[in-house]
Scaffold this active site. Structure first.
Site, PDB file in Angstrom:
ATOM      1  N   HIS A  40       0.819  -1.011   0.180  1.00 59.89           N
ATOM      2  CA  HIS A  40       0.041   0.141   0.156  1.00 59.89           C
ATOM      3  C   HIS A  40       1.173   1.639  -0.172  1.00 59.89           C
ATOM      4  O   HIS A  40       0.695   2.532  -0.547  1.00 59.89           O
ATOM      5  CB  HIS A  40      -0.737   0.057   1.292  1.00 59.89           C
TER       6      HIS A  40
ATOM      7  N   GLN B 179     -17.290  -6.907  -0.365  1.00 62.07           N
ATOM      8  CA  GLN B 179     -16.708  -7.385  -1.318  1.00 62.07           C
ATOM      9  C   GLN B 179     -16.656  -9.062  -0.145  1.00 62.07           C
ATOM     10  O   GLN B 179     -15.970  -9.615  -0.701  1.00 62.07           O
ATOM     11  CB  GLN B 179     -16.143  -7.218  -1.662  1.00 62.07           C
TER      12      GLN B 179
ATOM     13  N   LYS C 265      -0.565  -7.120  -7.269  1.00 63.96           N
ATOM     14  CA  LYS C 265      -1.156  -8.141  -6.990  1.00 63.96           C
ATOM     15  C   LYS C 265      -2.459  -9.387  -7.048  1.00 63.96           C
ATOM     16  O   LYS C 265      -3.126  -9.933  -7.283  1.00 63.96           O
ATOM     17  CB  LYS C 265      -0.432  -8.424  -5.587  1.00 63.96           C
TER      18      LYS C 265
ATOM     19  N   GLN D 139      -8.522  -8.325  -9.839  1.00 64.15           N
ATOM     20  CA  GLN D 139      -9.680  -7.118  -9.535  1.00 64.15           C
ATOM     21  C   GLN D 139      -9.102  -6.249 -10.626  1.00 64.15           C
ATOM     22  O   GLN D 139     -10.020  -5.073 -10.969  1.00 64.15           O
ATOM     23  CB  GLN D 139      -8.837  -6.994  -7.982  1.00 64.15           C
TER      24      GLN D 139
HETATM   25  O1  PAF Z   1      -8.008  -4.243  -3.139  1.00 64.13           O
HETATM   26  C1  PAF Z   1      -8.533  -3.559  -2.413  1.00 64.13           C
HETATM   27  O2  PAF Z   1      -8.330  -3.887  -0.867  1.00 64.13           O
HETATM   28  C2  PAF Z   1     -10.227  -3.708  -2.425  1.00 64.13           C
HETATM   29  O3  PAF Z   1     -10.301  -4.621  -2.899  1.00 64.13           O
HETATM   30  C3  PAF Z   1     -10.437  -2.428  -2.416  1.00 64.13           C
HETATM   31  C4  PAF Z   1      -9.793  -2.047  -4.173  1.00 64.13           C
HETATM   32  C5  PAF Z   1      -9.642  -1.338  -1.629  1.00 64.13           C
HETATM   33  C6  PAF Z   1     -11.879  -2.088  -2.895  1.00 64.13           C
HETATM   34  O4  PAF Z   1     -12.520  -2.680  -0.993  1.00 64.13           O
END
Ligand code: PAF
Length: 287
Positions: free
Chosen positions: A37, A61, A149, A153
């Site tokens: 991050h 999610q 990673k 997504q």
């Molecule tokens: O990758 C993540 O941490 C999550 O899927 C995101 C993109 C912040 C959405 O909640």
């Protein structure tokens, strides 16, 4: 550093910065920050006037049997880390703030969400798109940063941005790894000492499969080789180990160039994912 929890406060900050013509970078996260991050945020820092990080463990999610309740959370620690890489604003809303209505509108991810992680996490990517679309609308970022990673997504968000015309640029930042090759993840904290010592075999298996693919072009043999490495070194279960074209996530053909070699493995109760994206010239492929 400004830590805000409401949409009202967020909108005021966005309005002020947009009026001044500032360039806004967004780093969407679920918190419990790790170096991956921080790398996204550092890159955002160099490319924008204002860096906003969202920290929100998004319930939509997570499946009913997943780790929403136990997902690690520590806003104080996250604030310190985010400050250290120059994040200007943390947007950390409550679930009620983000989802005050029961609403009947959802965004459905298409075929890209039916395979890899989507096959065992039904509705997961719909939830990701829901929250990311909300964040894009609220923050109106010029650029949004995502880690490779979560390659599936990223591919699905790319499709949403294209199909729904979100005026945002996506930046994909390479996987950040521990010294032994394990991809950094907030879920690594769940691993026992033994599990942690076995986990690097996942990345080693992918590297071996890639080498075999580039040498022989034999997809099946390469996948089998990687599966063997994982099975021999990890007490766990492979959820999937697959080669697909990227970012469309379709079957590899002789026309395919960019590929995704992706894996998900359960080690104990922890599900780890990893991947490699590389150019795999179709003419060498035995597919
Ligand atoms: O990758 C993540 O941490 C999550 O899927 C995101 C993109 C912040 C959405 O909640």
């Amino acid at each position: 550093m400004n830590v805000i929890h409401t949409i009202e406060a967020l909108r005021a900050i966005i309005l002020e910065n947009k009026q001044k013509g500032k360039r806004i970078g967004l780093v969407p996260t679920m918190g419990y920050l790790h170096e991956g991050h921080l790398k996204l945020a550092s890159q955002a820092r160099t490319e924008n006037d204002v860096v906003i990080m969202s920290i929100f463990v998004n319930p939509t999610q997570f499946g009913p049997n997943e780790d929403f309740e136990s997902y690690p959370r520590d806003l104080q620690r996250d604030t310190k880390l985010a400050t250290s890489v120059g994040v200007d604003v943390i947007f950390a809303p409550s679930v009620e703030e983000m989802y005050p209505h029961d609403g009947g509108i959802s965004i459905l991810a298409g075929h890209q969400a039916t395979l890899l992680c989507g096959a065992s996490r039904l509705g997961h990517f719909d939830g990701v798109l829901q929250v990311v679309a909300k964040l894009f609308n609220l923050i109106q970022p010029d650029i949004s940063y995502f880690g490779q990673k979560d390659a599936q997504q990223v591919a699905i968000i790319q499709t949403m941005v294209r199909d729904y015309n979100f005026p945002v640029e996506l930046r994909i930042v390479p996987v950040v790894r521990e010294e032994d090759g394990l991809a950094k993840s907030s879920r690594n904290v769940y691993l026992s000492e033994t599990e942690r010592s076995q986990a690097p075999a996942i990345q080693q298996a992918l590297q071996l499969a890639k080498r075999e693919l580039m040498k022989s072009g034999n997809v099946e043999k390469s996948i089998q080789l990687a599966e063997k490495i994982i099975e021999e070194n990890v007490e766990g279960r492979i959820d999937y180990l697959t080669l697909l074209s990227y970012p469309d996530l379709a079957e590899v053909t002789t026309e395919t160039d960019q590929v995704l070699l992706a894996v998900a493995v359960y080690i104990g109760k922890t599900r780890l994912i990893d991947n490699l994206i590389f150019s795999f010239k179709g003419e060498h492929a035995h597919v």
